[in-house]
Write a protein that holds these residues in place. Structure first.
Motif, PDB file in Angstrom:
ATOM      1  N   TYR A 319      -7.669   7.143  -7.011  1.00 15.03           N
ATOM      2  CA  TYR A 319      -6.776   8.038  -7.754  1.00 15.03           C
ATOM      3  C   TYR A 319      -6.686   7.575  -9.204  1.00 15.03           C
ATOM      4  CZ  TYR A 319      -3.751   4.284  -5.995  1.00 15.03           C
ATOM      5  OH  TYR A 319      -3.249   3.061  -5.641  1.00 15.03           O
ATOM      6  N   ALA A 320      -6.293   8.525 -10.071  1.00 14.21           N
ATOM      7  CA  ALA A 320      -6.225   8.232 -11.506  1.00 14.21           C
ATOM      8  C   ALA A 320      -5.133   7.200 -11.772  1.00 14.21           C
ATOM      9  CB  ALA A 320      -5.940   9.513 -12.272  1.00 14.21           C
ATOM     10  N   SER A 321      -5.423   6.254 -12.649  1.00 13.77           N
ATOM     11  CA  SER A 321      -4.428   5.212 -12.926  1.00 13.77           C
ATOM     12  C   SER A 321      -3.459   5.700 -14.012  1.00 13.77           C
ATOM     13  CB  SER A 321      -5.132   3.942 -13.394  1.00 13.77           C
ATOM     14  OG  SER A 321      -5.780   4.214 -14.612  1.00 13.77           O
ATOM     15  N   GLY A 322      -2.327   5.022 -14.102  1.00 15.70           N
ATOM     16  CA  GLY A 322      -1.373   5.281 -15.189  1.00 15.70           C
ATOM     17  C   GLY A 322      -0.399   6.415 -14.927  1.00 15.70           C
ATOM     18  N   ALA A 323      -0.429   7.009 -13.712  1.00 12.79           N
ATOM     19  CA  ALA A 323       0.520   8.098 -13.426  1.00 12.79           C
ATOM     20  C   ALA A 323       1.900   7.514 -13.146  1.00 12.79           C
ATOM     21  CB  ALA A 323       0.031   8.919 -12.245  1.00 12.79           C
ATOM     22  N   ASN A 324       2.908   8.051 -13.804  1.00 14.29           N
ATOM     23  CA  ASN A 324       4.282   7.574 -13.579  1.00 14.29           C
ATOM     24  C   ASN A 324       5.286   8.714 -13.680  1.00 14.29           C
ATOM     25  OD1 ASN A 324       4.068   8.071 -16.296  1.00 14.29           O
ATOM     26  ND2 ASN A 324       5.153   6.235 -16.956  1.00 14.29           N
TER      27      ASN A 324
END
Ligand SMILES: Cc1ncc(COP(=O)(O)O)c(C=O)c1O
Length: 402
Positions: A319-324
């Motif tokens: 999954y894409a990193s940095g999602a918050n």
């Protein structure tokens, strides 16, 4: 989505990990309204104060924005116009800032409904901006907007607006201030309206990734240094952060009085009902309760996101990193596109969607969300734990069968 999954009453129903609803907070909002009692009066059933929202509602929203978005200059209730959802506002923005066939710059990937919201009734042309592997949250993104702008104008499409979704749907990430400024400068230079949709602004949660960018609103710094204030328009609604999608409550903030007047005129067709306005005002006015509601929401989103990541890790799904932020994240199912399933990977992605539906789990796939590459999906994780586990179990079963 008629046959909804329920662990006890409908275990064979469809698990919906597609619709961006915050199920984690639905009961809290209902309990609050039930505990307050609405005490409706006769006057709540007349036509109300006009197609922009009652003073009470606009004051409540202005206060909320001033408290939570930290605007550089306070937002005034008179600068807000309410419609029945952000969706309606997008449609009206098209009719006011652009002519049919004018272009709207949209990031790839992007919120699934932007193209239809602006083009279905209103005939604006979506102009998708590919990033070719560059980080669309970094300053590099601007070159790609420039490129898309240039190509569109050369082919005869006049670009009138850029849609900025921050936090981003479907990537779940926030834009750093320098990118917001660069996009403002780009819009200023090209005389392009900047539409800032910040509908997930209060759904930013803690993640173990220190590199995740915190949310910052376009209103929170002196934007007038970078873009003419008549060209910046802010859209916010109650569907996501307040878990009130069914309330149909969206607000447009703009300093552009001509635009606000034009929207209010068309809003005759789309203004919210008085009783709904009462419910919304009630929610917005109880600051103490709202603070605890938002804290709880962020905690639950963080816990649910953590579980979703664990389930993905366990299944070996990237999954894409940095999602918050937001209610979803962006997963990579491209390794599971089956060669026998079609002539190219987009067809194989469609086939994978069908297989998921056969296994009674629904996720939105990348194609509808203008993904640049096939095989990406956006699972919504703001679900009660049993539902999340069941949905991912069905997803993994589908992949194993594939
Ligand atoms: C980025 C974004 N904007 C707007 C909306 C829709 O807002 P509303 O329900 O107020 O029409 C959504 C719904 O998913 C969304 O993701």
């Amino acid at each position: 989505m008629a046959s909804k999954w329920h662990p006890d009453t409908n275990p064979d129903g469809m698990v919906n990990l597609g619709t961006a609803e915050n199920h984690l907070m639905l009961n809290d909002i209902a309990d609050f309204i039930n505990s307050k009692g609405l005490h409706l009066e006769g006057k709540d059933f007349d036509y109300g104060e006009g197609p922009w929202g009652s003073v009470r509602l606009r004051k409540g929203m202005a206060k909320f924005i001033n408290r939570h978005f930290h605007p550089f200059s306070p937002v005034d209730a008179d600068e807000l116009t309410f419609a029945n959802g952000c969706t309606s506002l997008f449609n009206m923005l098209r009719m006011t800032i652009a002519d049919p066939e004018d272009g709207l710059l949209l990031s790839m990937p992007g919120y699934i409904a932007f193209p239809t919201d602006f083009s279905l009734l209103a005939k604006m042309k979506p102009v998708f901006v590919p990033f070719h592997g560059a980080d669309q949250f970094s300053l590099d993104a601007v070159t790609h907007y420039e490129e898309a702008y240039r190509k569109a104008e050369e082919s005869g499409t006049r670009i009138r607006a850029l849609m900025l979704c921050n936090p981003h749907n479907p990537l779940g990430k926030c834009y750093p201030k320098e990118t917001l400024i660069a996009l403002m400068k780009f819009c200023q230079q090209r005389k392009v309206h900047l539409l800032a949709d910040e509908v997930y602004a209060m759904s930013v949660y803690e993640v173990p990734e220190p590199s995740a960018t915190p949310f910052i609103s376009v209103l929170s710094f002196d934007y007038s240094r970078y873009i003419n204030r008549d060209y910046l328009h802010f859209i916010y609604g109650m569907a996501k952060d307040f878990a009130c999608g069914g309330l149909r409550m969206g607000a447009l903030w703009t300093k552009n009085k001509e635009l606000a007047r034009a929207v209010a005129t068309i809003n005759q067709f789309r203004w919210p009902g008085q009783v709904d306005e009462r419910v919304a005002a009630k929610i917005l006015e109880d600051e103490e309760w709202l603070d605890s509601f938002l804290t709880k929401s962020r905690e639950r989103l963080a816990a649910s996101n953590k579980l979703a990541r664990q389930l993905m890790d366990y299944a070996g799904i990237g999954y894409a990193s940095g999602a918050n932020a937001g209610l979803f994240f962006w997963i990579d199912l491209s390794p599971w596109l089956n060669e026998d399933d079609g002539k190219d990977d987009w067809e194989r992605e469609e086939r994978l969607v069908k297989r998921m539906l056969e296994n009674k789990v629904f996720l939105t796939n990348g194609k509808g969300q203008a993904s640049e590459r096939p095989g990406f999906f956006r699972p919504v994780f703001s679900r009660e734990e049993r539902m999340l586990r069941e949905g991912f179990r069905r997803l993994v079963n589908t992949l194993e069968e594939n």
